[in-house]
Design an enzyme around this catalytic site. Structure first.
Site, PDB file in Angstrom:
ATOM      1  N   LYS A   1       0.823  -1.204   0.000  1.00 49.58           N
ATOM      2  CA  LYS A   1       0.000   0.000   0.000  1.00 49.58           C
ATOM      3  C   LYS A   1       0.866   1.266   0.000  1.00 49.58           C
ATOM      4  O   LYS A   1       0.576   2.233  -0.706  1.00 49.58           O
ATOM      5  CB  LYS A   1      -0.958  -0.031   1.188  1.00 49.58           C
TER       6      LYS A   1
ATOM      7  N   LYS B   1      -8.100   1.491   5.793  1.00 50.48           N
ATOM      8  CA  LYS B   1      -7.629   0.115   5.689  1.00 50.48           C
ATOM      9  C   LYS B   1      -6.280  -0.044   6.384  1.00 50.48           C
ATOM     10  O   LYS B   1      -5.494   0.907   6.483  1.00 50.48           O
ATOM     11  CB  LYS B   1      -7.519  -0.314   4.226  1.00 50.48           C
TER      12      LYS B   1
ATOM     13  N   ARG C   1      -6.929  -5.606 -11.548  1.00 49.54           N
ATOM     14  CA  ARG C   1      -5.568  -6.101 -11.350  1.00 49.54           C
ATOM     15  C   ARG C   1      -4.873  -6.157 -12.703  1.00 49.54           C
ATOM     16  O   ARG C   1      -5.347  -6.798 -13.647  1.00 49.54           O
ATOM     17  CB  ARG C   1      -5.620  -7.487 -10.708  1.00 49.54           C
TER      18      ARG C   1
ATOM     19  N   ARG D   1     -12.212  -6.743 -10.887  1.00 52.42           N
ATOM     20  CA  ARG D   1     -12.879  -7.493  -9.821  1.00 52.42           C
ATOM     21  C   ARG D   1     -14.041  -6.649  -9.331  1.00 52.42           C
ATOM     22  O   ARG D   1     -13.869  -5.677  -8.604  1.00 52.42           O
ATOM     23  CB  ARG D   1     -11.869  -7.817  -8.717  1.00 52.42           C
TER      24      ARG D   1
ATOM     25  N   ARG E   1     -15.774  -3.633  -1.709  1.00 53.90           N
ATOM     26  CA  ARG E   1     -14.524  -4.345  -1.980  1.00 53.90           C
ATOM     27  C   ARG E   1     -14.703  -5.240  -3.194  1.00 53.90           C
ATOM     28  O   ARG E   1     -15.622  -6.060  -3.247  1.00 53.90           O
ATOM     29  CB  ARG E   1     -14.110  -5.197  -0.770  1.00 53.90           C
TER      30      ARG E   1
ATOM     31  N   ASP F   1      -3.041  -2.550  -8.761  1.00 55.23           N
ATOM     32  CA  ASP F   1      -4.476  -2.456  -8.552  1.00 55.23           C
ATOM     33  C   ASP F   1      -4.916  -1.060  -8.948  1.00 55.23           C
ATOM     34  O   ASP F   1      -4.400  -0.061  -8.416  1.00 55.23           O
ATOM     35  CB  ASP F   1      -4.839  -2.734  -7.094  1.00 55.23           C
TER      36      ASP F   1
ATOM     37  N   GLU G   1      -2.821   0.112  -5.112  1.00 57.84           N
ATOM     38  CA  GLU G   1      -1.786  -0.713  -4.500  1.00 57.84           C
ATOM     39  C   GLU G   1      -0.841  -1.223  -5.584  1.00 57.84           C
ATOM     40  O   GLU G   1      -1.212  -1.326  -6.753  1.00 57.84           O
ATOM     41  CB  GLU G   1      -2.382  -1.932  -3.759  1.00 57.84           C
TER      42      GLU G   1
ATOM     43  N   ASN H   1       1.229  -4.646  -5.801  1.00 62.42           N
ATOM     44  CA  ASN H   1       1.417  -5.932  -5.132  1.00 62.42           C
ATOM     45  C   ASN H   1       2.713  -6.591  -5.585  1.00 62.42           C
ATOM     46  O   ASN H   1       2.914  -6.822  -6.785  1.00 62.42           O
ATOM     47  CB  ASN H   1       0.243  -6.856  -5.441  1.00 62.42           C
TER      48      ASN H   1
END
Length: 316
Positions: free
Chosen positions: A118, A153, A203, A218, A226, A266, A274, A276
């Site tokens: 993050k 978060k 993603r 997603r 979410r 993301d 984000e 990842n």
């Protein structure tokens, strides 16, 4: 990796990597994080030969356990899921000892230690929605007061765990801040709510800095903010947009400089949320919908890296 017996056969990205490795005739060994240890300055592990199958009833077989130095391997894929806690970080440090003996670790240990998923995105503030990181309730309340619609978060979670959406009315704001920060003891992230989440949290996978041409949006289920598949989101593959490619271009030099071979961005709307680097997923969903071979492409890059790496000076 995490226990192979517990993976989701239908969607696990590490399993796709195992199949791609076997397809090349490479020897495959399986280790869980707690099997690694350090002795006299050298990293070792209990490991077992592994065979992986395209069979939902029996997707793997493990051989007899053996203990050997990690330096006897050419490549180690680090596929332990977050949280990035002290146990995770200690495992990364142990892998660093193997790395110094010439093993290619994917992703590199230095990057895993430096790049909180993050916080790493915040190195590119022009690519992110307004964001704040703090453990101070007054500061976090002020951010909510300024932006009105905010996502809170934790910094070390995954799969959508611990994410709260607080609207302009501020319902339960104090309790949420208190819970996430553990009464001011832990930094958390506050980010202006991005309404395009209703169209999906996409993603985007990058292999050695180059994007797979399709992302996986997603899409949250009804009543959710979410999009994570682990939180019930629905995965829909889509082509990358011009904005996606602009965002990718902003981060590419840094990803390559850090030697990151497999990364998941993301993206919600126009923003990166984000980056990842620990164990990016969504390989299987994109492959199934688009006919790609993402794990195979990754293995091709890894093979080239091994061929040009320092292994020739390492005695096994």
């Amino acid at each position: 990796m995490d226990p192979i017996a517990d993976i989701a056969y239908k969607k696990d990205s590490t399993l796709a990597m195992l199949w791609a490795i076997q397809a090349r005739g490479w020897s495959l060994y399986y280790m869980e994080p707690d099997e690694l240890f350090l002795q006299d300055g050298r990293a070792w592990s209990r490991m077992r030969e592994l065979e992986a199958y395209h069979d939902s009833e029996r997707w793997y077989d493990l051989g007899t356990p053996q203990v050997q130095p990690l330096a006897e391997l050419d490549v180690i894929l680090m596929r332990q899921d977050p949280p990035v806690d002290s146990h995770f970080l200690n495992v990364v440090h142990l892998l660093g000892f193997a790395e110094r003996e010439g093993v290619l670790v994917v992703n590199p240990t230095r990057a895993l230690l430096e790049c909180n998923e993050k916080l790493f995105a915040q190195q590119f503030p022009h690519c992110c929605a307004p964001t704040q990181v703090s453990c101070d309730e007054k500061i976090l309340r002020a951010f909510h007061g300024e932006h009105g619609d905010v996502i809170f978060k934790p910094l070390d979670g995954m799969g959508g765990s611990g994410i709260f959406h607080v609207g302009p009315e501020g319902r339960n704001l104090g309790a949420i801040i208190e819970t996430l920060t553990e009464r001011g003891r832990h930094q958390i992230m506050a980010q202006r709510y991005i309404p395009e989440i209703t169209e999906g949290d996409t993603r985007i996978l990058l292999i050695d800095g180059e994007p797979v041409p399709y992302g996986l949006a997603r899409v949250p289920m009804a009543g959710e903010t979410r999009g994570n598949l682990a939180a019930g989101g629905r995965g829909v593959s889509r082509e990358l947009t011009d904005r996606d490619r602009w965002l990718i271009a902003q981060v590419q030099p840094t990803l390559r400089d850090k030697g990151l071979l497999f990364v998941g961005l993301d993206v919600i709307g126009d923003y990166i949320t984000e980056i990842n680097v620990t164990s990016p997923t969504c390989i299987r969903e994109i492959d199934d919908q688009r006919g790609t071979d993402i794990a195979g492409d990754l293995m091709d890059v890894i093979a080239r890296r091994v061929e040009t790496g320092p292994r020739q000076d390492i005695k096994k």
